[in-house]
Design an enzyme around this catalytic site. Structure first.
Site, PDB file in Angstrom:
ATOM      1  N   ARG A   1     -25.849  32.054  31.560  1.00  0.00           N
ATOM      2  CA  ARG A   1     -25.400  33.156  32.410  1.00  0.00           C
ATOM      3  C   ARG A   1     -26.354  33.388  33.579  1.00  0.00           C
ATOM      4  O   ARG A   1     -25.939  33.676  34.699  1.00  0.00           O
ATOM      5  CB  ARG A   1     -25.242  34.442  31.604  1.00  0.00           C
ATOM      6  CG  ARG A   1     -24.854  35.641  32.465  1.00  0.00           C
ATOM      7  CD  ARG A   1     -24.037  36.663  31.718  1.00  0.00           C
ATOM      8  NE  ARG A   1     -23.936  37.944  32.408  1.00  0.00           N
ATOM      9  CZ  ARG A   1     -23.034  38.211  33.353  1.00  0.00           C
ATOM     10  NH1 ARG A   1     -22.184  37.292  33.742  1.00  0.00           N
ATOM     11  NH2 ARG A   1     -23.004  39.406  33.919  1.00  0.00           N
TER      12      ARG A   1
ATOM     13  N   HIS B   1     -17.925  30.975  28.361  1.00  0.00           N
ATOM     14  CA  HIS B   1     -17.775  32.087  27.415  1.00  0.00           C
ATOM     15  C   HIS B   1     -17.563  31.605  25.985  1.00  0.00           C
ATOM     16  O   HIS B   1     -17.179  32.380  25.121  1.00  0.00           O
ATOM     17  CB  HIS B   1     -16.661  33.042  27.882  1.00  0.00           C
ATOM     18  CG  HIS B   1     -17.025  33.796  29.123  1.00  0.00           C
ATOM     19  ND1 HIS B   1     -16.111  34.420  29.944  1.00  0.00           N
ATOM     20  CD2 HIS B   1     -18.243  34.025  29.694  1.00  0.00           C
ATOM     21  CE1 HIS B   1     -16.750  34.992  30.952  1.00  0.00           C
ATOM     22  NE2 HIS B   1     -18.031  34.765  30.834  1.00  0.00           N
TER      23      HIS B   1
ATOM     24  N   HIS C   1     -25.291  33.416  37.498  1.00  0.00           N
ATOM     25  CA  HIS C   1     -25.615  34.583  38.314  1.00  0.00           C
ATOM     26  C   HIS C   1     -26.458  34.147  39.529  1.00  0.00           C
ATOM     27  O   HIS C   1     -26.190  34.545  40.661  1.00  0.00           O
ATOM     28  CB  HIS C   1     -26.376  35.553  37.392  1.00  0.00           C
ATOM     29  CG  HIS C   1     -26.787  36.846  38.012  1.00  0.00           C
ATOM     30  ND1 HIS C   1     -26.603  38.055  37.387  1.00  0.00           N
ATOM     31  CD2 HIS C   1     -27.403  37.122  39.162  1.00  0.00           C
ATOM     32  CE1 HIS C   1     -27.077  39.022  38.148  1.00  0.00           C
ATOM     33  NE2 HIS C   1     -27.567  38.476  39.235  1.00  0.00           N
TER      34      HIS C   1
ATOM     35  N   ASN D   1     -26.615  43.823  35.067  1.00  0.00           N
ATOM     36  CA  ASN D   1     -27.736  43.045  34.519  1.00  0.00           C
ATOM     37  C   ASN D   1     -27.829  43.195  33.010  1.00  0.00           C
ATOM     38  O   ASN D   1     -28.751  42.690  32.393  1.00  0.00           O
ATOM     39  CB  ASN D   1     -29.053  43.514  35.145  1.00  0.00           C
ATOM     40  CG  ASN D   1     -29.467  44.882  34.646  1.00  0.00           C
ATOM     41  OD1 ASN D   1     -28.704  45.572  33.979  1.00  0.00           O
ATOM     42  ND2 ASN D   1     -30.687  45.270  34.970  1.00  0.00           N
TER      43      ASN D   1
HETATM   44  C1  HEM Z   1     -15.025  33.902  35.889  1.00  0.00           C
HETATM   45  C2  HEM Z   1     -15.764  34.951  36.186  1.00  0.00           C
HETATM   46  C3  HEM Z   1     -16.710  35.548  35.195  1.00  0.00           C
HETATM   47  C4  HEM Z   1     -16.746  36.846  34.809  1.00  0.00           C
HETATM   48  C5  HEM Z   1     -15.871  37.962  35.318  1.00  0.00           C
HETATM   49  C6  HEM Z   1     -17.790  36.961  33.817  1.00  0.00           C
HETATM   50  C7  HEM Z   1     -18.157  38.145  33.196  1.00  0.00           C
HETATM   51  C8  HEM Z   1     -19.061  38.253  32.167  1.00  0.00           C
HETATM   52  C9  HEM Z   1     -19.439  39.482  31.529  1.00  0.00           C
HETATM   53  C10 HEM Z   1     -18.932  40.859  31.913  1.00  0.00           C
HETATM   54  C11 HEM Z   1     -20.314  39.182  30.532  1.00  0.00           C
HETATM   55  C12 HEM Z   1     -20.919  40.131  29.513  1.00  0.00           C
HETATM   56  C13 HEM Z   1     -21.935  41.079  30.069  1.00  0.00           C
HETATM   57  C14 HEM Z   1     -22.296  42.057  28.990  1.00  0.00           C
HETATM   58  O1  HEM Z   1     -21.570  43.043  28.840  1.00  0.00           O
HETATM   59  O2  HEM Z   1     -23.264  41.832  28.267  1.00  0.00           O
HETATM   60  C15 HEM Z   1     -20.475  37.758  30.534  1.00  0.00           C
HETATM   61  C16 HEM Z   1     -21.262  37.057  29.663  1.00  0.00           C
HETATM   62  C17 HEM Z   1     -21.508  35.717  29.743  1.00  0.00           C
HETATM   63  N1  HEM Z   1     -21.037  34.869  30.730  1.00  0.00           N
HETATM   64 FE1  HEM Z   1     -19.624  35.268  32.104  1.00  0.00          FE
HETATM   65  N2  HEM Z   1     -18.359  35.745  33.610  1.00  0.00           N
HETATM   66  C18 HEM Z   1     -17.737  34.846  34.433  1.00  0.00           C
HETATM   67  C19 HEM Z   1     -18.049  33.511  34.571  1.00  0.00           C
HETATM   68  C20 HEM Z   1     -19.043  32.878  33.866  1.00  0.00           C
HETATM   69  C21 HEM Z   1     -19.508  31.538  34.152  1.00  0.00           C
HETATM   70  C22 HEM Z   1     -19.040  30.673  35.302  1.00  0.00           C
HETATM   71  C23 HEM Z   1     -20.459  31.248  33.213  1.00  0.00           C
HETATM   72  C24 HEM Z   1     -21.262  29.988  33.048  1.00  0.00           C
HETATM   73  C25 HEM Z   1     -20.765  28.784  33.226  1.00  0.00           C
HETATM   74  C26 HEM Z   1     -20.567  32.408  32.339  1.00  0.00           C
HETATM   75  C27 HEM Z   1     -21.371  32.487  31.241  1.00  0.00           C
HETATM   76  C28 HEM Z   1     -21.543  33.620  30.468  1.00  0.00           C
HETATM   77  C29 HEM Z   1     -22.338  33.644  29.248  1.00  0.00           C
HETATM   78  C30 HEM Z   1     -23.016  32.455  28.578  1.00  0.00           C
HETATM   79  C31 HEM Z   1     -22.320  34.972  28.801  1.00  0.00           C
HETATM   80  C32 HEM Z   1     -23.035  35.526  27.567  1.00  0.00           C
HETATM   81  C33 HEM Z   1     -24.412  36.013  27.968  1.00  0.00           C
HETATM   82  C34 HEM Z   1     -25.278  36.403  26.798  1.00  0.00           C
HETATM   83  O3  HEM Z   1     -24.820  36.458  25.661  1.00  0.00           O
HETATM   84  O4  HEM Z   1     -26.476  36.651  27.046  1.00  0.00           O
HETATM   85  N3  HEM Z   1     -19.716  33.378  32.790  1.00  0.00           N
HETATM   86  N4  HEM Z   1     -19.724  37.210  31.548  1.00  0.00           N
HETATM   87  C1  LIG Z   2     -31.555  46.336  34.388  1.00  0.00           C
HETATM   88  O1  LIG Z   2     -31.710  47.353  35.357  1.00  0.00           O
HETATM   89  C2  LIG Z   2     -32.358  48.507  34.887  1.00  0.00           C
HETATM   90  C3  LIG Z   2     -32.419  49.542  36.000  1.00  0.00           C
HETATM   91  O2  LIG Z   2     -31.439  49.377  36.949  1.00  0.00           O
HETATM   92  C4  LIG Z   2     -33.775  48.135  34.422  1.00  0.00           C
HETATM   93  O3  LIG Z   2     -34.410  49.298  33.882  1.00  0.00           O
HETATM   94  C5  LIG Z   2     -33.717  47.037  33.369  1.00  0.00           C
HETATM   95  O4  LIG Z   2     -35.022  46.618  33.040  1.00  0.00           O
HETATM   96  C6  LIG Z   2     -32.925  45.850  33.903  1.00  0.00           C
HETATM   97  N1  LIG Z   2     -32.781  44.845  32.842  1.00  0.00           N
HETATM   98  C7  LIG Z   2     -33.285  43.593  32.948  1.00  0.00           C
HETATM   99  C8  LIG Z   2     -33.005  42.676  31.818  1.00  0.00           C
HETATM  100  O5  LIG Z   2     -33.923  43.207  33.912  1.00  0.00           O
END
Ligand code: HEM
Ligand SMILES: *[C@@H]1O[C@H](CO)[C@@H](O)[C@H](O)[C@H]1NC(C)=O
Ligand SMILES: *[C@@H]1O[C@H](CO)[C@@H](O)[C@H](O)[C@H]1NC(C)=O
Ligand SMILES: *[C@@H]1O[C@H](CO)[C@@H](O)[C@H](O)[C@H]1NC(C)=O
Length: 316
Positions: free
Chosen positions: A57, A186, A61, A89
């Site tokens: 991710r 995902h 990003h 974040n």
């Molecule tokens: C298509 C558009 C995309 C959207 C709208 C999106 C949105 C999100 C969101 C909202 C989360 C969870 C954040 C949270 O609430 O913790 C997430 C997690 C994640 N996304 Fe996406 N994402 C997108 C594309 C991608 C792409 C292109 C990749 C990598 C190739 C990716 C890899 C991941 C991974 C691995 C996680 C899990 C992160 C973790 O567990 O630490 N995403 N994504």
């Molecule tokens: C996400 O942002 C908040 C404040 O905007 C900060 O306190 C926090 O440390 C940030 N998290 C990471 C993983 O950098």
């Protein structure tokens, strides 16, 4: 609707392959860079199973804001709030893994390997070490010096529909095939309740819950994420095998068991729906497409990278 001129400028600013990257970039200057990074990632994931998803991710990003220039790694300063402190974040973590890898690489070949390349390689390792495909990563990215919390608004939102997703990817030189393949990222990781709240409470005037969600799956999500959720860490894994890189994400998606509206949106256009079925039916086809699209995504450049940062969290 964005004015046309804005779209044109954005697609010019983020042009894939703007920087000529190459697979053998460090062959003479730092031949051990890749094996050092792989070793650090492997060790970190043995201690923390959430590391691979975090690295993947983080790289996504990084590439979607100002191109893959390591801007996501920069710390905020007294004068500037950085990307990592911007609103979505919530899932960003494991920055220490990049720090460790970079430190070891620096001790072998000082000032040679960029932070952006270190992250691109770590993301590849995260996928491969989770049972997914491996590939040669084109290298030679430079690190940028600008990282702004406000620019995280440029990331696609989990509430996006298919046309908004298409536009977000198109602006970065990525096509619908890339959107579907990369959404397969995902297959790893976790989401907090806030990112899919829209689907399970007050979805619309006619339905409280998104009717495209399979009912018992929706009920389980509502169970962990009640309307007034007080547990900040609560949420759900993005597929049923969140530490394995496989095609189960696509298999669940066709059954109405996806987490984000943006995942479900892939079923709302013929082209993307066809690709979802193809990847659900064949892990091989998914892997081939994923590798191709990762190389494209990790080549997005805004031309803003100028240096090889010594510490990934601060500009030299
Ligand atoms: C298509 C558009 C995309 C959207 C709208 C999106 C949105 C999100 C969101 C909202 C989360 C969870 C954040 C949270 O609430 O913790 C997430 C997690 C994640 N996304 Fe996406 N994402 C997108 C594309 C991608 C792409 C292109 C990749 C990598 C190739 C990716 C890899 C991941 C991974 C691995 C996680 C899990 C992160 C973790 O567990 O630490 N995403 N994504
Ligand atoms: C996400 O942002 C908040 C404040 O905007 C900060 O306190 C926090 O440390 C940030 N998290 C990471 C993983 O950098
Ligand atoms: C960057 O921020 C992290 C978390 O706030 C902190 O632990 C670390 O010391 C900072 N690093 C530098 C080089 O400023
Ligand atoms: C997607 O959402 C945008 C903004 O709300 C809207 O203008 C557009 O018509 C929607 N597209 C689809 C296919 O629903």
């Amino acid at each position: 609707m964005l004015p046309l001129v804005f779209v044109v400028v954005l697609s010019w600013v983020f042009s894939p392959f703007a920087a000529a990257l190459s697979s053998d970039y460090y062959d003479h200057t730092c031949p051990k860079a890749e094996s050092i990074i792989t070793k650090v990632v492997k060790k970190a994931m043995m201690n923390d199973k959430t590391v691979p998803a975090a690295l993947l991710r983080m790289h996504f990003h990084d590439c979607f804001i100002r191109g893959c220039d390591g801007s996501v790694l920069l710390n905020s300063t007294a004068m500037n709030a950085a990307e990592k402190d911007g609103p979505p974040n919530i899932s960003l973590h494991a920055f220490y893994v990049i720090d460790l890898a970079k430190k070891e690489v620096e001790s072998q070949c000082p000032g040679v390997v960029s932070c952006a390349d270190t992250l691109a390689l770590a993301a590849r390792d995260a996928v491969a070490l989770s049972g997914g495909p491996s590939w040669n990563v084109p290298k030679g990215r430079k690190d940028g010096g600008i990282s702004k919390a406000g620019e995280t608004r440029q990331l696609p939102a989990p509430t996006f529909n298919i046309s908004q997703l298409q536009q977000s990817f198109f602006q970065r030189g990525l096509a619908l095939e890339d959107l579907v393949a990369l959404s397969g990222g995902h297959t790893l990781g976790f989401s907090h309740c806030s990112s899919f709240q829209n689907r399970i409470h007050n979805f619309g005037t006619a339905h409280d819950v998104d009717p495209s969600l399979q009912p018992s799956f929706a009920a389980s999500l509502r169970n962990v994420c009640p309307m007034h959720n007080k547990v900040r860490s609560a949420g759900a894994t993005l597929d049923s095998s969140a530490t394995a890189f496989d095609n189960i994400y696509f298999k669940l998606l066709v059954l109405g068991k996806s987490i984000f509206s943006s995942d479900e949106a892939l079923l709302t256009a013929t082209t993307t729906k066809t690709l979802v079925s193809k990847f659900a039916n064949s892990q091989e086809e998914f892997y081939t497409a994923f590798v191709k699209s990762m190389i494209k995504m990790s080549s997005i450049s805004s031309g803003g990278g100028q240096e090889i940062r010594l510490n990934c969290r601060v500009v030299n």
